[in-house]
Motif scaffolding. Structure first.
Motif, PDB file in Angstrom:
ATOM      1  N   MET A  19       9.455 -13.045  18.091  1.00  0.00           N
ATOM      2  CA  MET A  19       8.924 -11.959  17.278  1.00  0.00           C
ATOM      3  C   MET A  19       8.063 -12.539  16.171  1.00  0.00           C
ATOM      4  N   ASP A  20       7.095 -11.733  15.689  1.00  0.00           N
ATOM      5  CA  ASP A  20       6.250 -12.156  14.579  1.00  0.00           C
ATOM      6  C   ASP A  20       6.648 -11.483  13.275  1.00  0.00           C
ATOM      7  N   LYS A  21       7.349 -10.364  13.408  1.00  0.00           N
ATOM      8  CA  LYS A  21       7.641  -9.560  12.217  1.00  0.00           C
ATOM      9  C   LYS A  21       8.934  -8.798  12.441  1.00  0.00           C
ATOM     10  N   ARG A  22       9.680  -8.672  11.361  1.00  0.00           N
ATOM     11  CA  ARG A  22      10.909  -7.877  11.447  1.00  0.00           C
ATOM     12  C   ARG A  22      11.151  -7.257  10.084  1.00  0.00           C
ATOM     13  N   GLN A  23      11.553  -6.008  10.087  1.00  0.00           N
ATOM     14  CA  GLN A  23      11.716  -5.307   8.818  1.00  0.00           C
ATOM     15  C   GLN A  23      13.150  -4.907   8.589  1.00  0.00           C
ATOM     16  N   GLY A  24      13.523  -4.952   7.307  1.00  0.00           N
ATOM     17  CA  GLY A  24      14.820  -4.455   6.890  1.00  0.00           C
ATOM     18  C   GLY A  24      14.602  -3.456   5.776  1.00  0.00           C
ATOM     19  N   GLN A  25      15.635  -3.256   5.001  1.00  0.00           N
ATOM     20  CA  GLN A  25      15.496  -2.338   3.883  1.00  0.00           C
ATOM     21  C   GLN A  25      14.772  -3.036   2.740  1.00  0.00           C
ATOM     22  N   ARG A  26      13.562  -2.641   2.455  1.00  0.00           N
ATOM     23  CA  ARG A  26      12.692  -3.209   1.408  1.00  0.00           C
ATOM     24  C   ARG A  26      12.259  -4.645   1.677  1.00  0.00           C
ATOM     25  N   VAL A  27      12.692  -5.233   2.742  1.00  0.00           N
ATOM     26  CA  VAL A  27      12.289  -6.603   3.057  1.00  0.00           C
ATOM     27  C   VAL A  27      11.648  -6.685   4.433  1.00  0.00           C
ATOM     28  N   THR A  28      10.682  -7.608   4.543  1.00  0.00           N
ATOM     29  CA  THR A  28      10.006  -7.876   5.807  1.00  0.00           C
ATOM     30  C   THR A  28       9.899  -9.383   5.954  1.00  0.00           C
ATOM     31  N   VAL A  29      10.212  -9.882   7.129  1.00  0.00           N
ATOM     32  CA  VAL A  29      10.038 -11.301   7.400  1.00  0.00           C
ATOM     33  C   VAL A  29       8.895 -11.443   8.406  1.00  0.00           C
ATOM     34  N   LEU A  30       7.992 -12.373   8.101  1.00  0.00           N
ATOM     35  CA  LEU A  30       6.866 -12.669   8.974  1.00  0.00           C
ATOM     36  C   LEU A  30       6.981 -14.110   9.451  1.00  0.00           C
ATOM     37  N   LEU A  31       6.721 -14.312  10.717  1.00  0.00           N
ATOM     38  CA  LEU A  31       6.803 -15.635  11.313  1.00  0.00           C
ATOM     39  C   LEU A  31       5.467 -15.994  11.937  1.00  0.00           C
ATOM     40  N   ASN A  32       4.914 -17.118  11.513  1.00  0.00           N
ATOM     41  CA  ASN A  32       3.676 -17.643  12.085  1.00  0.00           C
ATOM     42  C   ASN A  32       3.995 -18.992  12.704  1.00  0.00           C
ATOM     43  N   LYS A  33       4.196 -18.988  14.005  1.00  0.00           N
ATOM     44  CA  LYS A  33       4.608 -20.212  14.689  1.00  0.00           C
ATOM     45  C   LYS A  33       3.482 -21.226  14.785  1.00  0.00           C
ATOM     46  N   THR A  34       2.246 -20.751  14.737  1.00  0.00           N
ATOM     47  CA  THR A  34       1.101 -21.656  14.859  1.00  0.00           C
ATOM     48  C   THR A  34       1.090 -22.673  13.723  1.00  0.00           C
ATOM     49  N   VAL A  35       1.407 -22.200  12.529  1.00  0.00           N
ATOM     50  CA  VAL A  35       1.387 -23.092  11.365  1.00  0.00           C
ATOM     51  C   VAL A  35       2.801 -23.346  10.826  1.00  0.00           C
ATOM     52  N   LYS A  36       3.813 -22.962  11.578  1.00  0.00           N
ATOM     53  CA  LYS A  36       5.212 -23.176  11.189  1.00  0.00           C
ATOM     54  C   LYS A  36       5.482 -22.623   9.806  1.00  0.00           C
ATOM     55  N   HIS A  37       5.209 -21.339   9.660  1.00  0.00           N
ATOM     56  CA  HIS A  37       5.326 -20.707   8.354  1.00  0.00           C
ATOM     57  C   HIS A  37       6.130 -19.424   8.460  1.00  0.00           C
ATOM     58  N   LEU A  38       6.984 -19.242   7.483  1.00  0.00           N
ATOM     59  CA  LEU A  38       7.854 -18.065   7.408  1.00  0.00           C
ATOM     60  C   LEU A  38       7.656 -17.448   6.027  1.00  0.00           C
ATOM     61  N   SER A  39       7.586 -16.147   5.964  1.00  0.00           N
ATOM     62  CA  SER A  39       7.485 -15.515   4.647  1.00  0.00           C
ATOM     63  C   SER A  39       8.446 -14.336   4.548  1.00  0.00           C
ATOM     64  N   LEU A  40       8.847 -14.082   3.326  1.00  0.00           N
ATOM     65  CA  LEU A  40       9.721 -12.944   3.017  1.00  0.00           C
ATOM     66  C   LEU A  40       8.975 -12.054   2.038  1.00  0.00           C
ATOM     67  N   GLN A  41       8.789 -10.813   2.429  1.00  0.00           N
ATOM     68  CA  GLN A  41       8.137  -9.859   1.554  1.00  0.00           C
ATOM     69  C   GLN A  41       9.184  -8.876   1.033  1.00  0.00           C
ATOM     70  N   ILE A  42       9.195  -8.699  -0.274  1.00  0.00           N
ATOM     71  CA  ILE A  42      10.112  -7.750  -0.904  1.00  0.00           C
ATOM     72  C   ILE A  42       9.268  -6.648  -1.536  1.00  0.00           C
ATOM     73  N   ALA A  43       9.489  -5.435  -1.109  1.00  0.00           N
ATOM     74  CA  ALA A  43       8.726  -4.305  -1.628  1.00  0.00           C
ATOM     75  C   ALA A  43       9.370  -3.778  -2.909  1.00  0.00           C
ATOM     76  N   ALA A  44       8.512  -3.362  -3.844  1.00  0.00           N
ATOM     77  CA  ALA A  44       8.975  -2.746  -5.086  1.00  0.00           C
ATOM     78  C   ALA A  44      10.095  -3.573  -5.719  1.00  0.00           C
ATOM     79  N   THR A  45       9.758  -4.796  -6.070  1.00  0.00           N
ATOM     80  CA  THR A  45      10.747  -5.751  -6.577  1.00  0.00           C
ATOM     81  C   THR A  45      11.476  -5.198  -7.804  1.00  0.00           C
ATOM     82  N   GLN A  46      12.769  -5.412  -7.803  1.00  0.00           N
ATOM     83  CA  GLN A  46      13.626  -4.918  -8.870  1.00  0.00           C
ATOM     84  C   GLN A  46      14.275  -6.082  -9.620  1.00  0.00           C
ATOM     85  N   PRO A  47      14.740  -5.869 -10.842  1.00  0.00           N
ATOM     86  CA  PRO A  47      15.406  -6.958 -11.574  1.00  0.00           C
ATOM     87  C   PRO A  47      16.569  -7.569 -10.802  1.00  0.00           C
TER      88      PRO A  47
END
Lengths: 118, 111
Positions: free
Chosen positions: B54-82
């Motif tokens: 998979m390249d992308k997977r979503q949870g509650q307010r979070v999304t993980v992106l996977l780029n296997k070409t460059v061996k990179h993983l990112s975590l996106q957090i929407a509407a960040t809270q304290p």
């Protein structure tokens, strides 16, 4: 359902002293792990167990021993503590080997034990 | 927190903004990836995981992106809270081998 618990939470030892850290899980997991966490570094695996009565070495096993006499408990022992063993120790457990058998089937961690060796 | 290092990369965001935390993984054959959150004085807490098919997977307010070409993983957090302030780190696994953990990124949320 408490998940993974660890005792004690804090401990100070003198060089050469011994101690045992206790980890308990109530999720009926077969697999259990001991990690150490040092500043600026990722978690490093010390020992692990794939079931009651079994143990195996991880990445940094020297100076530590473990036992898994009961499925729910995993003990980490330091026979002769050294200052280099000052760290935060985490126990974890999982349903499948290393976690990842299914989405959400991952390693669940305890709250940690902060150990200082003087 | 006492369980994080003095030299961890830090991301500072304003409350309500989106956060993106990055991770470079080491093994091109890794097939399973996890993001953990670690609050000060606590153990790592599972956030979300993704498999290499998979390249992308979503949870509650979070999304993980996977780029296997460059061996990179990112975590996106929407509407960040304290309450999102913590150290976040990724982990990778290859086949039946042990998890390998990254060093982590400290997220600081400004109110």
């Amino acid at each position: 359902n408490a998940g993974v618990t660890q005792t004690p939470k804090f401990r100070v030892l003198k060089t050469g002293q011994s101690m045992t850290l206790l980890c308990a899980q109530d999720m009926n997991h077969e697999y259990m792990y001991w990690y150490r966490q040092d500043p600026g570094m990722g978690l490093r695996l010390i020992h692990y167990s794939v079931g009651e009565g079994t143990t195996a070495k991880g990445e940094v096993p020297d100076g530590y021993n473990v036992s898994r006499l009961k499925k729910q408990n995993f003990l980490l022992g330091l026979e002769s503590a050294a200052p280099s063993q000052t760290s935060v120790y985490f126990c974890a457990s999982s349903y499948s080997p290393w976690g990842g058998g299914a989405y959400g089937d991952t390693q669940y961690f305890g709250p940690g034990t902060r150990l200082t060796v003087l | 927190g006492e369980n994080v290092g003095l030299h961890l990369p830090t991301l500072s965001v304003q409350e309500g903004d989106n956060s993106i935390i990055n991770c470079a993984y080491s093994n091109s054959a890794s097939d399973y990836f996890i993001w953990y959150k670690q609050e000060s004085g606590k153990g790592p807490q599972f956030i979300i995981d993704i498999r290499s098919n998979m390249d992308k997977r979503q949870g509650q307010r979070v999304t993980v992106l996977l780029n296997k070409t460059v061996k990179h993983l990112s975590l996106q957090i929407a509407a960040t809270q304290p309450g999102d302030s913590a150290v976040y780190f990724c982990a990778e696994k290859y086949a039946g081998n042990m998890l390998t953990f990254g060093g982590g990124t400290r997220l600081m949320v400004k109110p």
